[in-house]
Design an enzyme around this catalytic site. Structure first.
Site, PDB file in Angstrom:
ATOM      1  NE  ARG A  48      -1.672   1.857   3.556  1.00 13.17           N
ATOM      2  CZ  ARG A  48      -1.761   1.973   4.881  1.00 13.17           C
ATOM      3  NH1 ARG A  48      -2.714   1.367   5.538  1.00 13.17           N
ATOM      4  NH2 ARG A  48      -0.892   2.697   5.562  1.00 13.17           N
ATOM      5  CG  HIS A  94      -6.822   3.656   6.488  1.00 12.08           C
ATOM      6  ND1 HIS A  94      -7.100   2.346   6.177  1.00 12.08           N
ATOM      7  CD2 HIS A  94      -8.010   4.230   6.823  1.00 12.08           C
ATOM      8  CE1 HIS A  94      -8.399   2.131   6.325  1.00 12.08           C
ATOM      9  NE2 HIS A  94      -8.973   3.253   6.711  1.00 12.08           N
ATOM     10  CE1 TYR A 108       1.570   3.526   8.356  1.00 12.59           C
ATOM     11  CE2 TYR A 108       0.594   5.551   9.206  1.00 12.59           C
ATOM     12  CZ  TYR A 108       0.593   4.513   8.301  1.00 12.59           C
ATOM     13  OH  TYR A 108      -0.378   4.455   7.328  1.00 12.59           O
TER      14      TYR A 108
HETATM   15  C1  LIG Z   1     -14.306  -4.967  12.545  1.00 13.02           C
HETATM   16  C2  LIG Z   1     -13.626  -3.671  12.204  1.00 13.02           C
HETATM   17  N1  LIG Z   1     -12.621  -3.228  12.987  1.00 13.02           N
HETATM   18  C3  LIG Z   1     -12.019  -2.048  12.697  1.00 13.02           C
HETATM   19  C4  LIG Z   1     -12.406  -1.310  11.625  1.00 13.02           C
HETATM   20  C5  LIG Z   1     -11.720   0.015  11.283  1.00 13.02           C
HETATM   21  N2  LIG Z   1     -10.856  -0.174  10.117  1.00 13.02           N
HETATM   22  C6  LIG Z   1     -11.273   0.166   8.886  1.00 13.02           C
HETATM   23  S1  LIG Z   1     -10.121  -0.195   7.707  1.00 13.02           S
HETATM   24  C7  LIG Z   1      -9.042  -0.767   8.850  1.00 13.02           C
HETATM   25  C8  LIG Z   1      -7.710  -1.308   8.432  1.00 13.02           C
HETATM   26  C9  LIG Z   1      -7.862  -2.389   7.417  1.00 13.02           C
HETATM   27  O1  LIG Z   1      -6.647  -2.994   7.127  1.00 13.02           O
HETATM   28  P1  LIG Z   1      -6.574  -4.189   6.151  1.00 13.02           P
HETATM   29  O2  LIG Z   1      -7.613  -5.200   6.473  1.00 13.02           O
HETATM   30  O3  LIG Z   1      -5.174  -4.658   6.134  1.00 13.02           O
HETATM   31  O4  LIG Z   1      -6.997  -3.561   4.749  1.00 13.02           O
HETATM   32  P2  LIG Z   1      -6.238  -2.398   3.941  1.00 13.02           P
HETATM   33  O5  LIG Z   1      -6.810  -1.100   4.381  1.00 13.02           O
HETATM   34  O6  LIG Z   1      -4.799  -2.522   4.206  1.00 13.02           O
HETATM   35  O7  LIG Z   1      -6.586  -2.698   2.517  1.00 13.02           O
HETATM   36  C10 LIG Z   1      -9.578  -0.697  10.136  1.00 13.02           C
HETATM   37  C11 LIG Z   1      -8.881  -1.140  11.366  1.00 13.02           C
HETATM   38  C12 LIG Z   1     -13.474  -1.791  10.839  1.00 13.02           C
HETATM   39  N3  LIG Z   1     -13.914  -1.144   9.764  1.00 13.02           N
HETATM   40  N4  LIG Z   1     -14.064  -2.983  11.136  1.00 13.02           N
END
Ligand SMILES: Cc1ncc(C[n+]2csc(CCOP(=O)(O)OP(=O)(O)O)c2C)c(N)n1
Ligand SMILES: [Mg+2]
Length: 377
Positions: free
Chosen positions: A281, A285, A293
């Site tokens: 990525r 985010h 970080y």
């Molecule tokens: C159950 C849950 N916990 C926390 C969140 C908040 N949240 C949204 S995206 C994210 C990170 C997602 O990381 P990843 O699964 O690695 O996907 P990426 O964004 O890297 O594609 C978090 C913690 C959420 N949406 N749902």
């Protein structure tokens, strides 16, 4: 008991408790020093299909760039999520599906939405919460769906799209529909309970579910090594008793081929498959994330040495599938479409305020005490 039966029982006991059926045929390769990465050459894709893949990759990258542009002009409502550096995973995998197959994309899978027939204008209008957007301003970014295009709008709760897709596939089987489901999930999302429950159910029911875990190194600001103790997320396949593959997520051809293999497996009734796409990525985010970080030089390394678009361009030119001029022509055509579509979306009005009362709940069953005046007209 006959001797034959006794023998077969014995041989049964000699089998290991479970077999790790994990293939790394499409796994990432390290480029020898000084050599740029390209794509795998062993492919069933025709040249015109590869050109189409290139178009989808460029479309994804340039639409996202335009959305950022609109965001900086304060025209976007909410956050902007990018798939910069990961486009090949979504595009290559979705390209292996038939039109009637289903996907459940998440925020890094805009490319899969385009392959499923979503138009850039819908994405622009959706990000700007406009009346002409697919959810008419009621929701944002990729939070919309089209059942007829096999595109299910994502639920924000990480992991929950796995049991949703499992349910879709169970429903389809009961209706004797021959469809395959492709669910995307992040490395963080693959640590949720919902992921395990959905995968387990799909595995035991032998449902045609293909799950792609995008190992992009981060979940928000948490590096993958700080939220799971396993090195390769595909090892989770062993817990469900299903096959798993690791693929180089930045090689669009490898992503297509591995998914095609999984789709054929699933469609023939053999059940679910887990694919881990190794990618990175390059943006935070969301646009508001300053990525402080991230270790110094990490993003730059991926940009310089492992960009999925650059890799595919190198492949197309080296294999004499396209010339630099042809690729520039495709890019110009994509830009024309983006200009036209973003103009269309900008010219859309904002939704009428009363619209918020409709299409959210089933208005026929709203208890009268909660029914606003507007619903009674
Ligand atoms: C159950 C849950 N916990 C926390 C969140 C908040 N949240 C949204 S995206 C994210 C990170 C997602 O990381 P990843 O699964 O690695 O996907 P990426 O964004 O890297 O594609 C978090 C913690 C959420 N949406 N749902
Ligand atoms: Mg992640």
């Amino acid at each position: 008991m006959t001797e034959g039966k006794a023998n077969s029982r014995k041989s049964h006991h000699r089998r290991p408790a479970f077999q790790m059926r994990i293939s790394t045929k499409y796994a990432p390769r390290k480029a020898p020093d000084g050599q740029e990465l390209s794509c795998i050459k062993d492919t069933s894709l025709r040249p015109e299909q590869m050109i189409e893949l290139y178009r989808y990759l460029k479309l994804t990258r340039l639409v996202e760039e335009r959305v950022v542009n609109l965001y900086r002009q304060t025209k976007v409502v909410g956050g902007v999520y990018r798939s910069l550096g990961q486009e090949a995973t979504a595009v290559g995998s979705a390209y292996a599906l038939r039109p009637e197959d289903f996907i459940t994309p998440i925020i890094r899978d805009l490319g899969a939405c385009f392959v499923k027939g979503i138009r850039p204008r819908e994405i622009f209008a959706q990000y700007m919460a406009k009346a002409w957007g697919p959810s008419g301003g009621k929701d944002l970014n990729v939070h919309f769906g089209y059942m007829d295009k096999g595109f299910i709008g994502p639920i924000s709760h990480l992991g929950d799209m796995i049991p949703v897709m499992t349910g879709i596939l169970l429903g389809a089987r009961m209706q004797q529909k021959d469809i395959v489901g492709l669910a995307y999930i992040g490395d963080g999302g693959a640590s949720t309970g919902a992921f395990f429950e959905g995968m387990n159910f799909a595995a035991v029911q032998k449902l045609p579910l293909i799950t792609i875990v995008e190992y992009n190194h981060y979940a928000y600001s948490t590096p993958t090594s700080m939220q799971t103790a396993i090195r390769n997320l595909v090892e989770k396949a062993a817990a469900f008793g299903i096959p798993g593959h690791i693929v180089d997520g930045n090689d669009v051809i490898a992503c297509y081929e591995v998914t095609k293999q999984a789709v054929d497996y699933a469609r023939s009734g053999r059940g679910a498959v887990l694919i881990e796409a190794k990618t990175y990525r390059r943006k935070g985010h969301a646009e508001h994330d300053d990525q402080r970080y991230i270790p110094e030089g990490e993003i730059e390394w991926w940009e310089k040495h492992n960009d999925p678009v650059n890799r595919f361009e190198k492949f197309l030119i080296d294999q004499n599938i396209a010339t630099t001029e042809k690729l520039a022509e495709i890019t110009a055509d994509v830009m024309r479409e983006i200009d036209e579509d973003s103009e269309w979306a900008e010219s859309s009005p904002m939704p009428e305020a009363e619209g918020a009362a409709y299409g959210v709940f089933d208005n026929s069953i709203v208890p009268p005490a909660f029914r606003p005046k507007v619903l009674e007209n």
